[in-house]
Design an enzyme around this catalytic site. Structure first.
Site, PDB file in Angstrom:
ATOM      1  N   LYS A 113       0.867  -1.269   0.161  1.00 49.87           N
ATOM      2  CA  LYS A 113      -0.098  -0.024  -0.053  1.00 49.87           C
ATOM      3  C   LYS A 113       0.870   1.198   0.004  1.00 49.87           C
ATOM      4  O   LYS A 113       0.504   2.496  -0.437  1.00 49.87           O
ATOM      5  CB  LYS A 113      -0.916   0.016   1.254  1.00 49.87           C
ATOM      6  CG  LYS A 113      -1.964  -1.074   1.358  1.00 49.87           C
ATOM      7  CD  LYS A 113      -2.860  -1.146   0.419  1.00 49.87           C
ATOM      8  CE  LYS A 113      -3.989  -2.126   0.562  1.00 49.87           C
ATOM      9  NZ  LYS A 113      -3.459  -3.432   0.568  1.00 49.87           N
TER      10      LYS A 113
HETATM   11  C1  LIG Z   1      -4.321  -4.598  -0.361  1.00 47.49           C
HETATM   12  C2  LIG Z   1      -3.212  -5.980  -0.255  1.00 47.49           C
HETATM   13  C3  LIG Z   1      -3.565  -6.915  -1.178  1.00 47.49           C
HETATM   14  C4  LIG Z   1      -4.812  -6.776  -2.157  1.00 47.49           C
HETATM   15  O1  LIG Z   1      -4.318  -5.836  -3.483  1.00 47.49           O
HETATM   16  P1  LIG Z   1      -5.632  -5.231  -4.046  1.00 47.49           P
HETATM   17  O2  LIG Z   1      -5.351  -3.835  -4.778  1.00 47.49           O
HETATM   18  O3  LIG Z   1      -7.057  -4.725  -3.030  1.00 47.49           O
HETATM   19  O4  LIG Z   1      -6.358  -6.156  -4.955  1.00 47.49           O
HETATM   20  C5  LIG Z   1      -2.763  -8.032  -1.035  1.00 47.49           C
HETATM   21  N1  LIG Z   1      -1.706  -8.122  -0.558  1.00 47.49           N
HETATM   22  C6  LIG Z   1      -1.508  -7.254   0.676  1.00 47.49           C
HETATM   23  C7  LIG Z   1      -0.641  -7.521   1.552  1.00 47.49           C
HETATM   24  C8  LIG Z   1      -2.227  -5.937   0.745  1.00 47.49           C
HETATM   25  O5  LIG Z   1      -2.226  -5.253   1.664  1.00 47.49           O
END
Ligand SMILES: *Cc1c(COP(=O)(O)O)cnc(C)c1O
Length: 495
Positions: A113
């Protein structure tokens, strides 16, 4: 370039306006009116550049209302010296068995993120200046763990913006909780909601949709916005690392310029993999995108059958950031695949809202199947994959990455496609250390998550991320809790 709503009724906005708004007034998501196309010489020009400069070249194509100086300033603040714990920002690792891993977790909060949430606050603050918006912007976030901390870290002390994060009390890991409640910054609030993630999320959504409430806020000079991946300003930074990974593979002679590659992406809200779709449409040589899910495999079923049905049990898994039954960003994909048919998108989204289910037409399904392939793993298989990768490669992956790994292997086994594959690695194993150690050792561990950091170091020899190492003794700065019904009151009081 202008941005319009997937549901159509609004006039087009500039990138800056779309980023401030977050979501369109008709409930749709902002999409670019056209997707910029690049050629191989553009990709070749990225090879010699550091990550920040690669980012500038790609952002420039989408944020046409930002000046080059503005983009440079945003990008340097986000990805410049010392922000990420490796110089490459998003390095591609090659493991002994020949697997490529795109590591997206070297930012301040140890999950992917950060790639977007280090940049979005800069893009938003710049947008406020550019558009002459005088209101104070208040970002409301409901989080199941990773987004909250990454958003706090990105928005702390950014002028003209406040951020409030709501997390479910008892619903996040101890590391995630401590990351949030110890957050410094003059413009941040963190509140525990007595309820689960859905309660927090519904509470926040109700505030966004309460017109009377928003009117009263605007009389006080306040405007609400979102830091979730429905915001275009979160998607565009994610396109960059697909180009960057490809450039690195060419640079190290893993592929020749122009060769196609595949990516396997652990998917929840469909934001990360949608960025890969945009990269492909722009001309990055991608053949197949593997959409990997956990036991909440609503997307696997959808990509195989064209029927999206969220009426099913919800499972809490060891890859919690993918525990999700409504993947918001799918709406953007459907918009593009249907040939920008806003009427169709509106009717599917209405079906989803009213019945929890919709079915796309055969033409759309066909296009989707050419681009994507999907599979899912339950926790038992995910744990076995973590252990297997450790045995073969002496490399420790987090559970989300393991889900993507397993899907990539299933794809190769079933389709015999030997195209170079890169696995997208979305979290540091330290962030989910309990599940990882239980997978490696097969034991239920009795230690707390902080002691387990050292235990995991013994196994992985990866440096413990700075942000996690000192967390145990960090000062708790946020102790507020609230009932799920009281969110509007709490927000009002804080303002
Ligand atoms: C948010 C997240 C995901 C999923 O990503 P999206 O963009 O919501 O599909 C996968 N792995 C981790 C560790 C995340 O924090």
């Amino acid at each position: 370039m202008k941005y319009k709503s997937t549901r159509g009724s609004e006039h087009a906005l500039s990138a800056a306006e779309a980023i401030i708004a977050g979501i369109a007034e008709d409930g749709g998501l902002f999409v670019p009116e056209e997707i910029p196309i690049v050629d191989l010489s553009f990709i070749e020009s990225l090879l010699s550049l550091p990550y920040a400069d690669r980012a500038k070249k790609i952002l420039q194509l989408f944020l046409t209302d930002y000046t080059m100086e503005e983009i440079e300033c945003c990008v340097e603040t986000a990805y410049g010296e010392g922000k990420f714990d490796v110089e490459e920002v998003a390095p591609v690792q090659v493991l002994p068995d020949g697997t490529y891993l795109l590591e997206l977790w070297h930012g301040p909060t140890s999950a992917f993120k950060d790639m977007a949430l280090q940049l979005l606050p800069q893009l938003m603050a710049t947008a406020l200046k550019k558009t002459g918006e005088k209101a104070q912007v208040v970002i409301l976030v409901a989080t199941s763990g990773d987004t909250g901390k990454a958003a706090l870290e990105g928005f702390k002390d950014v002028g003209q913006i406040r951020i409030m994060v709501f997390y479910p009390q008892g619903g996040v890991s101890e590391i995630q909780r401590m990351q949030m409640v110890s957050q410094a910054g003059k413009n941040v609030s963190v509140i525990a909601v007595k309820g689960n993630f859905d309660d927090a999320q519904t509470g926040v959504k109700n505030i966004f949709n309460d017109q009377d409430y928003n009117l009263r806020l605007s009389e006080k000079g306040i405007r609400l916005s979102s830091a979730n991946s429905i915001n275009w300003g979160r998607l565009v930074p994610q396109i960059v690392y697909y180009f960057s990974a490809y450039a690195d593979l060419v640079k190290t002679n893993a592929v020749k310029l122009g060769d196609q590659i595949n990516f396997s992406v652990p998917t929840g809200n469909f934001g990360n993999i949608l960025a890969a779709y945009y990269a492909k449409e722009m001309g990055l040589p991608i053949q197949k995108l593997i959409c990997a899910s956990n036991a909440n495999h609503v997307l696997t079923d959808f990509l195989q059958t064209g029927v999206y049905d969220k009426n099913r049990p919800f499972y809490k898994t060891i890859s919690p950031s993918m525990d999700i039954l409504i993947s918001s960003n799918l709406e953007r994909l459907l918009y593009h695949l249907s040939g920008c048919d806003q009427v169709k998108v509106r009717s599917w989204m209405r079906d989803l809202k009213e019945t929890g289910r919709y079915q796309i037409d055969g033409d759309c399904l066909q296009k989707m199947k050419e681009l994507f392939w999907a599979d899912w793993s339950d926790d038992v298989r995910t744990a076995a994959t973590i252990k297997e990768i450790y045995t073969i490669d002496h490399y420790v992956v987090d559970p989300h990455t393991a889900v993507a790994w397993q899907a990539a292997r299933a794809y190769r086994d079933l389709n015999g496609d030997e195209t170079t594959m890169a696995i997208v690695s979305t979290a540091s194993p330290y962030k989910f250390n309990k599940s990882v150690l239980e997978a490696l050792d097969g034991l239920d561990s009795f230690k707390d998550e902080f002691e387990l950091l050292d235990a995991l170091y013994e196994r992985s020899r990866l440096p413990i991320p700075k942000g996690l190492a000192n967390l145990k003794n960090a000062e708790v700065l946020h102790k507020q809790e609230c009932l799920k019904e009281d969110l509007p009151k709490v927000v009002w009081t804080l303002l």
